[in-house]
Design a protein around this motif. Structure first.
Motif, short mmCIF file in Angstrom:
data_model
loop_
_atom_site.label_atom_id
_atom_site.label_comp_id
_atom_site.label_asym_id
_atom_site.label_seq_id
_atom_site.Cartn_x
_atom_site.Cartn_y
_atom_site.Cartn_z
N ASP A 56 0.82 -1.22 0.00
CA ASP A 56 0.00 0.00 0.00
C ASP A 56 0.85 1.26 0.00
OD1 ASP A 56 -2.38 -1.31 -0.13
OD2 ASP A 56 -2.76 -1.27 2.04
N GLY A 57 1.94 1.26 0.77
CA GLY A 57 2.79 2.44 0.86
C GLY A 57 3.97 2.42 -0.09
N LEU A 58 3.98 1.50 -1.03
CA LEU A 58 5.13 1.33 -1.91
C LEU A 58 5.16 2.40 -3.00
CD1 LEU A 58 7.43 -0.73 -2.08
CD2 LEU A 58 6.12 -1.94 -3.79
N THR A 59 6.31 2.99 -3.18
CA THR A 59 6.53 3.99 -4.22
C THR A 59 7.80 3.60 -4.98
OG1 THR A 59 7.92 5.40 -2.83
CG2 THR A 59 5.52 5.80 -2.78
N PRO A 60 8.06 4.21 -6.12
CA PRO A 60 9.32 3.91 -6.84
C PRO A 60 10.56 4.18 -5.99
CG PRO A 60 7.82 5.08 -8.28
CD PRO A 60 7.19 5.08 -6.92
N THR A 65 13.97 -0.92 -1.01
CA THR A 65 14.11 -1.44 0.35
C THR A 65 13.01 -2.43 0.71
OG1 THR A 65 12.84 0.41 1.26
CG2 THR A 65 15.25 0.69 1.10
N LEU A 66 12.20 -2.80 -0.24
CA LEU A 66 11.09 -3.72 0.04
C LEU A 66 11.61 -5.08 0.51
CD1 LEU A 66 8.08 -4.42 0.04
CD2 LEU A 66 8.31 -5.02 -2.37
N ALA A 67 12.69 -5.56 -0.07
CA ALA A 67 13.23 -6.88 0.30
C ALA A 67 13.58 -6.93 1.78
CB ALA A 67 14.45 -7.21 -0.54
N GLU A 68 14.04 -5.82 2.35
CA GLU A 68 14.40 -5.78 3.77
C GLU A 68 13.16 -5.86 4.66
OE1 GLU A 68 16.36 -2.07 3.93
OE2 GLU A 68 18.03 -2.74 2.64
N ARG A 69 12.04 -5.38 4.16
CA ARG A 69 10.82 -5.34 4.96
C ARG A 69 9.95 -6.59 4.81
NH1 ARG A 69 10.63 -0.25 2.37
NH2 ARG A 69 8.75 -0.92 1.30
#
Length: 167
Positions: A56-60, A65-69
């Motif tokens: 939901d909060g993902l932006t370019p 850093t998505l992999a870390e989360r």
């Protein structure tokens, strides 16, 4: 004629015990499948809520850093493939959407690159449609086979019920 009837009776009686054993086995297997399905359902719900918040909060700017989360000990296919996708972000042949490089070529004015990447995008789309068509057609055919078999079974069951009611 009595001999043939007696032989068929002996055969059916001899197969009664293996039939019951197989029935118990398949009943147990069906209980395991129900448990597995329920476990998978719970896992999907849990993963969807965790991943949903992140997406939901993902932006370019935050996609790097998505992999870390992402959850580390989650065997969900979604998490596995998100990790694979994020690992392959800098490797052009492994990207999922071939249209992306073509659009980049268009935006930078590199027509040769755009033309090549459009060819790749078109080819992958055609192959994907072909594979999907095969899956769809075979599923439809199998469904027709099973519906025909079910219809035949219902017809015979109705005839047996009618025969029983006449007695």
């Amino acid at each position: 004629m009595n001999y043939i009837s007696d032989i068929l009776y002996w055969i059916s009686t001899g197969l009664l015990v293996p039939d019951i054993v197989l029935l118990i086995f398949f009943f147990g297997r069906s209980l395991l499948l129900i448990g597995s399905f329920f476990g998978q359902y719970l896992s999907i719900r849990r993963t969807a809520s965790l991943i949903g918040r992140e997406l939901d909060g993902l932006t370019p700017q935050t996609v790097a850093t998505l992999a870390e989360r992402l959850p580390k000990k989650n065997p969900s296919l979604l998490v596995v493939y998100l990790n694979r996708l994020l690992e392959a972000r800098d490797n052009a042949p492994l990207r999922l959407i071939p249209m992306g490089p073509a659009l980049v070529g268009l935006s930078t004015g590199d027509i040769a690159s755009m033309a090549y990447n459009m060819q790749v995008a078109f080819a992958t789309t055609v192959v994907g449609l072909f594979a999907a068509a095969i899956g769809f057609i075979t599923q439809q055919v199998k469904q027709r086979w099973y519906l025909k078999d079910l219809s035949n079974l219902e017809f015979v069951a109705e005839l047996l019920n009618a025969q029983t009611e006449k007695r």
